[in-house]
Write a protein that holds these residues in place. Structure first.
Motif, mmCIF file in Angstrom:
data_model
loop_
_atom_site.group_PDB
_atom_site.id
_atom_site.type_symbol
_atom_site.label_atom_id
_atom_site.label_comp_id
_atom_site.label_asym_id
_atom_site.label_seq_id
_atom_site.Cartn_x
_atom_site.Cartn_y
_atom_site.Cartn_z
ATOM 1 N N GLY A 38 0.822 -1.203 0.000
ATOM 2 C CA GLY A 38 0.000 0.000 0.000
ATOM 3 C C GLY A 38 0.852 1.248 0.000
ATOM 4 O O GLY A 38 1.974 1.245 0.517
ATOM 5 N N ASP A 39 0.329 2.289 -0.591
ATOM 6 C CA ASP A 39 0.997 3.589 -0.595
ATOM 7 C C ASP A 39 -0.105 4.628 -0.752
ATOM 8 O O ASP A 39 -0.461 5.017 -1.852
ATOM 9 C CB ASP A 39 2.011 3.677 -1.725
ATOM 10 N N LEU A 40 -0.671 5.022 0.379
ATOM 11 C CA LEU A 40 -1.822 5.917 0.387
ATOM 12 C C LEU A 40 -1.502 7.187 1.152
ATOM 13 O O LEU A 40 -0.821 7.150 2.173
ATOM 14 C CB LEU A 40 -3.018 5.219 1.046
ATOM 15 N N GLN A 41 -2.015 8.296 0.669
ATOM 16 C CA GLN A 41 -1.854 9.559 1.383
ATOM 17 C C GLN A 41 -2.909 9.630 2.473
ATOM 18 O O GLN A 41 -4.078 9.375 2.207
ATOM 19 C CB GLN A 41 -2.002 10.748 0.426
ATOM 20 N N THR A 42 -2.507 9.938 3.696
ATOM 21 C CA THR A 42 -3.474 10.102 4.773
ATOM 22 C C THR A 42 -4.066 11.501 4.689
ATOM 23 O O THR A 42 -3.452 12.401 4.110
ATOM 24 C CB THR A 42 -2.810 9.866 6.154
ATOM 25 N N PRO A 43 -5.267 11.713 5.248
ATOM 26 C CA PRO A 43 -5.916 13.021 5.130
ATOM 27 C C PRO A 43 -5.090 14.180 5.677
ATOM 28 O O PRO A 43 -5.055 15.250 5.095
ATOM 29 C CB PRO A 43 -7.208 12.858 5.929
ATOM 30 N N LYS A 44 -4.420 13.984 6.794
ATOM 31 C CA LYS A 44 -3.668 15.079 7.409
ATOM 32 C C LYS A 44 -2.340 14.572 7.935
ATOM 33 O O LYS A 44 -2.042 14.686 9.116
ATOM 34 C CB LYS A 44 -4.456 15.688 8.562
ATOM 35 N N GLY A 45 -1.533 13.987 7.078
ATOM 36 C CA GLY A 45 -0.264 13.484 7.574
ATOM 37 C C GLY A 45 0.535 12.772 6.511
ATOM 38 O O GLY A 45 0.325 12.966 5.318
ATOM 39 N N PRO A 46 1.441 11.918 6.955
ATOM 40 C CA PRO A 46 2.348 11.227 6.033
ATOM 41 C C PRO A 46 1.637 10.127 5.245
ATOM 42 O O PRO A 46 0.486 9.784 5.518
ATOM 43 C CB PRO A 46 3.400 10.628 6.973
ATOM 44 N N ARG A 47 2.340 9.604 4.289
ATOM 45 C CA ARG A 47 1.831 8.477 3.503
ATOM 46 C C ARG A 47 1.716 7.243 4.390
ATOM 47 O O ARG A 47 2.488 7.062 5.317
ATOM 48 C CB ARG A 47 2.781 8.162 2.341
ATOM 49 N N PHE A 48 0.760 6.391 4.077
ATOM 50 C CA PHE A 48 0.589 5.104 4.741
ATOM 51 C C PHE A 48 1.179 4.074 3.788
ATOM 52 O O PHE A 48 0.531 3.632 2.844
ATOM 53 C CB PHE A 48 -0.899 4.850 5.002
ATOM 54 N N VAL A 49 2.461 3.739 4.010
ATOM 55 C CA VAL A 49 3.206 2.849 3.130
ATOM 56 C C VAL A 49 3.361 1.505 3.830
ATOM 57 O O VAL A 49 3.848 1.448 4.964
ATOM 58 C CB VAL A 49 4.604 3.429 2.792
ATOM 59 N N THR A 50 2.930 0.421 3.144
ATOM 60 C CA THR A 50 3.043 -0.900 3.752
ATOM 61 C C THR A 50 3.764 -1.871 2.826
ATOM 62 O O THR A 50 3.694 -1.753 1.600
ATOM 63 C CB THR A 50 1.666 -1.496 4.110
ATOM 64 N N VAL A 51 4.463 -2.823 3.462
ATOM 65 C CA VAL A 51 5.142 -3.903 2.746
ATOM 66 C C VAL A 51 4.827 -5.201 3.472
ATOM 67 O O VAL A 51 4.441 -5.202 4.643
ATOM 68 C CB VAL A 51 6.671 -3.686 2.687
ATOM 69 N N GLY A 52 4.984 -6.316 2.757
ATOM 70 C CA GLY A 52 4.735 -7.613 3.380
ATOM 71 C C GLY A 52 5.476 -8.717 2.661
ATOM 72 O O GLY A 52 5.982 -8.534 1.552
#
Length: 122
Positions: free
Chosen positions: A32-46
């Motif tokens: 995942g690589d999503l922009q949060t509404p009021k903050g940093p990106r939500f980047v996930t790996v697995g």
């Protein structure tokens, strides 16, 4: 009732650098690589085939005591993975696969100093 642990955050100082390390060096897949509404990106790996995700979240990285690991990655052949990752520039400390009564381990840090361990059980 508890169902499962979905993700765990790894605190990093540079999300791009960490994403490159986890995907291109360690071999995790980007989830995942999503922009949060009021903050940093939500980047996930697995790890391929596993639901648990690591969130590469901006923050002050953890500092484990020498000889301990905060995150453990199970592998089939610790020596083979050690050789592959060492060839990609991963620095292990100590610079060898360790043998224990329960199996084998090799420890390294990500670019921010978060301590990881490869583990092969007997």
């Amino acid at each position: 009732m508890l169902k499962k642990v979905a993700y765990v955050s790894v605190l990093v100082t540079d999300q791009e650098r960490s994403l490159e390390f986890f995907t291109n060096v360690l071999g995790f897949e980007k989830r995942g690589d999503l922009q949060t509404p009021k903050g940093p990106r939500f980047v996930t790996v697995g790890v391929e085939g596993q639901d648990l995700e690591l969130v590469l979240w901006p923050g002050t990285p953890a500092r484990a005591e020498p000889g301990s690991a905060v995150y453990t990655i199970e592998v089939d052949d610790c020596r083979a993975v050690f050789a592959t990752l060492e060839g990609r520039g991963v620095v292990f400390e100590p610079a060898e696969v360790l043998e224990f009564p329960w199996g084998f381990a090799a420890r390294f840090c990500d670019p921010d100093g978060n301590m990881f361990q490869l583990r092969e059980g007997r």
